[in-house]
Scaffold this motif. Structure first.
Motif, mmCIF file in Angstrom:
data_model
loop_
_atom_site.group_PDB
_atom_site.id
_atom_site.type_symbol
_atom_site.label_atom_id
_atom_site.label_comp_id
_atom_site.label_asym_id
_atom_site.label_seq_id
_atom_site.Cartn_x
_atom_site.Cartn_y
_atom_site.Cartn_z
ATOM 1 N N LEU A 298 36.659 17.239 28.141
ATOM 2 C CA LEU A 298 35.705 16.446 28.877
ATOM 3 C C LEU A 298 34.960 17.142 29.907
ATOM 4 N N TYR A 299 35.677 18.260 30.381
ATOM 5 C CA TYR A 299 35.149 19.226 31.352
ATOM 6 C C TYR A 299 34.732 20.284 31.415
ATOM 7 N N ARG A 300 35.397 21.122 30.558
ATOM 8 C CA ARG A 300 35.494 22.631 30.510
ATOM 9 C C ARG A 300 34.807 23.165 29.016
ATOM 10 N N THR A 301 34.967 22.534 27.989
ATOM 11 C CA THR A 301 34.744 23.035 26.907
ATOM 12 C C THR A 301 33.135 23.445 26.511
ATOM 13 N N ASN A 302 32.603 24.430 25.743
ATOM 14 C CA ASN A 302 31.477 24.826 25.587
ATOM 15 C C ASN A 302 31.453 24.333 23.888
ATOM 16 N N ASN A 303 32.158 24.070 23.300
ATOM 17 C CA ASN A 303 32.331 23.478 21.873
ATOM 18 C C ASN A 303 31.782 22.028 21.758
ATOM 19 N N MET A 304 30.506 21.780 21.671
ATOM 20 C CA MET A 304 29.840 20.593 21.435
ATOM 21 C C MET A 304 30.239 19.778 20.083
ATOM 22 N N LYS A 305 31.129 20.548 19.200
ATOM 23 C CA LYS A 305 31.458 19.888 18.049
ATOM 24 C C LYS A 305 32.886 18.821 18.478
ATOM 25 N N LEU A 306 33.640 19.494 19.436
ATOM 26 C CA LEU A 306 34.724 18.954 19.901
ATOM 27 C C LEU A 306 34.428 17.656 20.813
ATOM 28 N N VAL A 307 33.411 17.874 21.519
ATOM 29 C CA VAL A 307 33.048 16.731 22.507
ATOM 30 C C VAL A 307 32.304 15.691 21.735
ATOM 31 N N ASP A 308 31.504 16.097 20.526
ATOM 32 C CA ASP A 308 31.088 14.818 19.750
ATOM 33 C C ASP A 308 32.040 14.190 18.857
ATOM 34 N N VAL A 309 32.940 14.751 18.454
ATOM 35 C CA VAL A 309 34.166 14.193 17.547
ATOM 36 C C VAL A 309 35.040 13.064 18.663
ATOM 37 N N LEU A 310 34.917 13.449 20.181
ATOM 38 C CA LEU A 310 35.817 12.799 21.126
ATOM 39 C C LEU A 310 34.684 11.447 21.302
ATOM 40 N N VAL A 311 33.569 11.799 21.580
ATOM 41 C CA VAL A 311 32.608 10.816 21.627
ATOM 42 C C VAL A 311 32.513 9.578 20.569
ATOM 43 N N LYS A 312 32.537 10.063 19.380
ATOM 44 C CA LYS A 312 32.567 9.391 18.201
ATOM 45 C C LYS A 312 33.820 8.585 18.221
ATOM 46 N N ASP A 313 34.882 9.089 18.344
ATOM 47 C CA ASP A 313 36.082 8.409 18.476
ATOM 48 C C ASP A 313 36.541 7.512 19.258
ATOM 49 N N ARG A 314 35.855 7.420 20.579
ATOM 50 C CA ARG A 314 35.862 6.562 21.590
ATOM 51 C C ARG A 314 34.732 5.899 22.075
ATOM 52 N N LYS A 315 33.924 5.712 21.106
ATOM 53 C CA LYS A 315 32.421 5.054 21.282
ATOM 54 C C LYS A 315 32.797 3.681 21.656
ATOM 55 N N LYS A 316 33.850 3.063 21.523
ATOM 56 C CA LYS A 316 34.139 1.581 21.888
ATOM 57 C C LYS A 316 34.344 1.535 23.469
ATOM 58 N N GLU A 317 34.809 2.532 23.988
ATOM 59 C CA GLU A 317 34.782 2.514 25.395
ATOM 60 C C GLU A 317 33.546 2.687 25.839
ATOM 61 N N PRO A 318 33.055 1.747 27.282
ATOM 62 C CA PRO A 318 31.911 2.072 27.942
ATOM 63 C C PRO A 318 31.259 3.388 28.055
ATOM 64 N N PHE A 319 32.204 4.210 28.898
ATOM 65 C CA PHE A 319 31.737 5.525 29.064
ATOM 66 C C PHE A 319 31.140 6.253 28.141
ATOM 67 N N PHE A 320 31.944 6.361 26.776
ATOM 68 C CA PHE A 320 31.901 6.929 25.673
ATOM 69 C C PHE A 320 30.680 6.377 25.026
ATOM 70 N N ALA A 321 30.621 5.101 25.027
ATOM 71 C CA ALA A 321 29.489 4.203 24.263
ATOM 72 C C ALA A 321 28.054 4.809 24.813
ATOM 73 N N TYR A 322 27.971 5.009 26.096
ATOM 74 C CA TYR A 322 26.695 5.497 26.705
ATOM 75 C C TYR A 322 26.263 6.855 26.053
ATOM 76 N N LEU A 323 27.495 7.713 26.368
ATOM 77 C CA LEU A 323 27.225 9.055 25.802
ATOM 78 C C LEU A 323 26.728 9.014 24.229
ATOM 79 N N PHE A 324 27.581 8.035 23.212
ATOM 80 C CA PHE A 324 27.154 7.752 22.065
ATOM 81 C C PHE A 324 25.680 7.579 21.738
ATOM 82 N N ALA A 325 25.143 6.641 22.614
ATOM 83 C CA ALA A 325 24.109 6.088 22.734
ATOM 84 C C ALA A 325 22.812 7.129 23.037
ATOM 85 N N VAL A 326 23.176 7.995 23.979
ATOM 86 C CA VAL A 326 22.290 9.155 24.462
ATOM 87 C C VAL A 326 22.125 9.890 23.156
ATOM 88 N N ALA A 327 23.263 10.198 22.361
ATOM 89 C CA ALA A 327 23.105 11.174 21.422
ATOM 90 C C ALA A 327 22.585 10.669 20.154
#
Length: 207
Positions: free
Chosen positions: A49-78
């Motif tokens: 969430l806060y420290r990684t530079n690995n955007m593949k890890l963030v992308d997997v997290l966003v896709k995995d949790r895209k049903k949750e409002p915060f991650f749904a917004y990030l998914f929509a941005v991407a």
């Protein structure tokens, strides 16, 4: 899907507990092992969430949790359209009760709708630094007020270059935009870096 994954995880934990018990491992040691596993999982989540530079890890997290409002917004941005982003912002705004977060997302929505009056109103209500100063400096950049778009309150290292990139974008200065956008992305981490990458990529299309 989330419930299924949690069920599988807890089932594995129970099976491990039984296996350790049958192997004669003391209960206190078993609990200690499970505690370490839980801590490692929480740490990994916070790190992404806060420290990684690995955007593949963030992308997997966003896709995995895209049903949750915060991650749904990030998914929509991407991956979504402008309309997808606006809809996801409406959901986030309705979800968050904390004023700083609610008005921060209202600010983002107003910016997307090119409604500076609503953006200013939301910025005044955020009432939490450095979010308030960032919102006000962002608006100043859009209005071309160069003196007001810089502040010592922008304590997150990605903030000031992000504002400079917004101003460069407004002035159609592609070189400056690329420079400041890159500077902002390089110092950002986790989901903030992820959001900046996709936001600047979209902005670049309008240059």
């Amino acid at each position: 899907m989330k419930i299924v994954k949690l069920s599988i995880f807890y089932l594995i934990i129970i099976m491990l507990a039984i296996a350790l018990s049958l192997a004669g491992v003391r209960l206190s040691l078993s609990l200690g092992i499970f505690a370490l596993v839980a801590i490692a999982m929480v740490y990994r989540y916070i790190h992404i969430l806060y420290r990684t530079n690995n955007m593949k890890l963030v992308d997997v997290l966003v896709k995995d949790r895209k049903k949750e409002p915060f991650f749904a917004y990030l998914f929509a941005v991407a991956y979504g359209t402008r309309e997808d982003q606006l809809r996801s912002l409406d959901v986030v705004i309705a979800k968050y009760k904390q004023p700083a977060m609610k008005y921060n997302y209202q600010f983002l929505k107003a910016i997307m709708e090119n409604n500076l009056e609503e953006a200013k109103d939301a910025a005044d209500k955020i009432n939490k630094e450095p979010l308030t100063s960032y919102a006000k400096c962002y608006i100043a950049a859009l209005e071309g007020r160069t003196t007001d778009m810089r502040s010592e309150q922008l304590t997150q290292p990605w903030m000031q270059p992000a504002v400079e990139a917004v101003y460069a974008h407004k002035m159609k200065n592609e070189t400056a935009f690329q420079q400041f956008a890159q500077e902002s992305m390089e110092v950002a981490r986790g989901v903030q870096k992820y959001a900046l990458i996709h936001t600047f990529e979209e902005m670049k299309k309008d240059m």
